[in-house]
Design a protein around this motif. Structure first.
Motif, PDB file in Angstrom:
ATOM      1  N   ARG A   1     -66.157   1.172 -42.069  1.00  0.00           N
ATOM      2  CA  ARG A   1     -64.824   1.019 -41.477  1.00  0.00           C
ATOM      3  C   ARG A   1     -64.661  -0.339 -40.800  1.00  0.00           C
ATOM      4  O   ARG A   1     -63.578  -0.932 -40.842  1.00  0.00           O
ATOM      5  CB  ARG A   1     -64.554   2.165 -40.503  1.00  0.00           C
TER       6      ARG A   1
ATOM      7  N   ASP B   1     -56.191  11.761 -44.667  1.00  0.00           N
ATOM      8  CA  ASP B   1     -56.323  10.943 -43.465  1.00  0.00           C
ATOM      9  C   ASP B   1     -55.117  11.130 -42.556  1.00  0.00           C
ATOM     10  O   ASP B   1     -54.054  11.565 -42.993  1.00  0.00           O
ATOM     11  CB  ASP B   1     -56.549   9.464 -43.812  1.00  0.00           C
TER      12      ASP B   1
ATOM     13  N   PRO C   1     -58.071   7.510 -39.600  1.00  0.00           N
ATOM     14  CA  PRO C   1     -59.162   8.485 -39.476  1.00  0.00           C
ATOM     15  C   PRO C   1     -59.049   9.580 -40.538  1.00  0.00           C
ATOM     16  O   PRO C   1     -57.957  10.030 -40.880  1.00  0.00           O
ATOM     17  CB  PRO C   1     -58.950   9.071 -38.077  1.00  0.00           C
TER      18      PRO C   1
END
Length: 326
Positions: A114, A141, A164
């Motif tokens: 990420r 997500d 996320p």
């Protein structure tokens, strides 16, 4: 040190909330694929050297140069495999993360996937491509807080961090037909204008889409119910931003989906297209041929492949004899 990286590709089923009235925007649903894929071999070098017979050589060179300047390190990359850009299968994110991961592994930089995605400015709208590289499977997500990202923009124009993951499941062992017609996809300024033209999406459509995802699509994946899954996918093609993406091709993609829907309702367009997909537990080869014929009848070339979901992320081999790391 020598590093070999093989990434998946992905189907982007839909963005979720391009209304934003409760404080978050974006959100995405997607599925990781075994094929097509990006594969590279990288070695340390004093300069940036990228070679190989591939479709996106300039993209590899550009991202390698950006990262070389950022980290003060060189790299030699041989591209073993890649696939078409701007067709809806996410090659940009996979190329960027493959090259970034090569730097990360060779020079022990210690970044997470990420963090690398943020460095190479991927995942600023949908987090599906980043999560596909990271973990694979069927992914949902949660989008971005409007405190972080206030505008409706595609990933190519957004500097937000990757969204996320709020749900991730193993995807059933169904065949997936991927068809890429010889059409120009919507990217760059065209994609930016699409967001400007149609957003915000009406709240009632966002609510209906969320209901479908939570109470039909996700349970169907967990229970391996292709009929329910297909019905949800079919209905998604007629809602919100996905409907707007399909409508940009006039009647062509809509008619193609209607045609494939005679064989399986689990059919849709990936991202902004033009790639379409059909998920089935039988007759995949016949479906692939029928899709090719549909476009041939309209004097449009079309490449198809049959693959399955990839329930794991990118494969990373260090020095080829140290085993798989991911």
């Amino acid at each position: 040190m020598r590093v070999r990286i093989k990434t998946p590709s992905r189907i982007h089923i839909t963005l979720i909330d391009l209304n934003g009235s409760i404080g978050r925007i974006d959100g995405g649903v997607g599925l990781t694929l075994q094929n097509p894929f990006v594969e590279i071999v990288a070695e340390e070098d004093d300069e940036v050297v990228v070679e190989g017979e591939c479709l996106n050589l300039d993209r590899f060179k550009t991202i390698a140069k950006i990262l070389s300047d950022r980290f003060g390190k060189g790299i030699r990359i041989e591209v073993l495999s890649d696939y078409k850009a701007h067709v809806g299968l996410g090659s940009g994110t996979q190329i960027s993360l493959a090259v970034a991961t090569a730097f990360n592994e060779m020079y022990g930089l210690g970044f997470s996937v990420r963090e690398l995605a943020h460095i190479v400015e991927r995942g600023g709208t949908s987090g599906i491509g980043v999560a596909a590289f990271e973990m694979g499977g069927f992914i949902v997500d949660g989008g971005h807080s409007k405190r972080e990202k206030s505008d409706f923009l595609p990933s190519s124009a957004s500097k937000a961090k990757p969204a996320p993951v709020i749900a991730r499941h193993e995807f059933p062992d169904w065949d997936i037909v991927v068809a890429v017609p010889d059409l120009t996809g919507f990217y760059g300024i065209k994609e930016i204008n699409l967001f400007k033209d149609v957003c915000p999406i009406p709240l009632d459509e966002v609510r209906e889409l969320c209901h479908l995802i939570l109470m039909k699509l996700l349970p169907a994946v967990v229970e391996e119910d292709l009929d329910e899954f297909g019905d949800a996918i079919w209905r998604i093609q007629h809602l919100g931003f996905k409907k707007a993406e399909i409508d940009r091709y006039g009647d062509l993609i809509r008619n193609a989906l209607d045609y494939v829907g005679n064989f399986t309702k689990a059919t849709g367009m990936s991202s902004t297209g033009p790639a379409i997909y059909a998920i089935t537990d039988s007759n995949a080869r016949c479906i692939a041929k029928d899709i090719e014929l549909f476009f041939e009848d309209r004097e449009i070339g079309c490449e198809t492949l049959i693959t399955r979901a990839k329930n794991s992320g990118a494969e990373i081999f260090v020095d080829q004899d140290e085993g798989r790391r991911s």
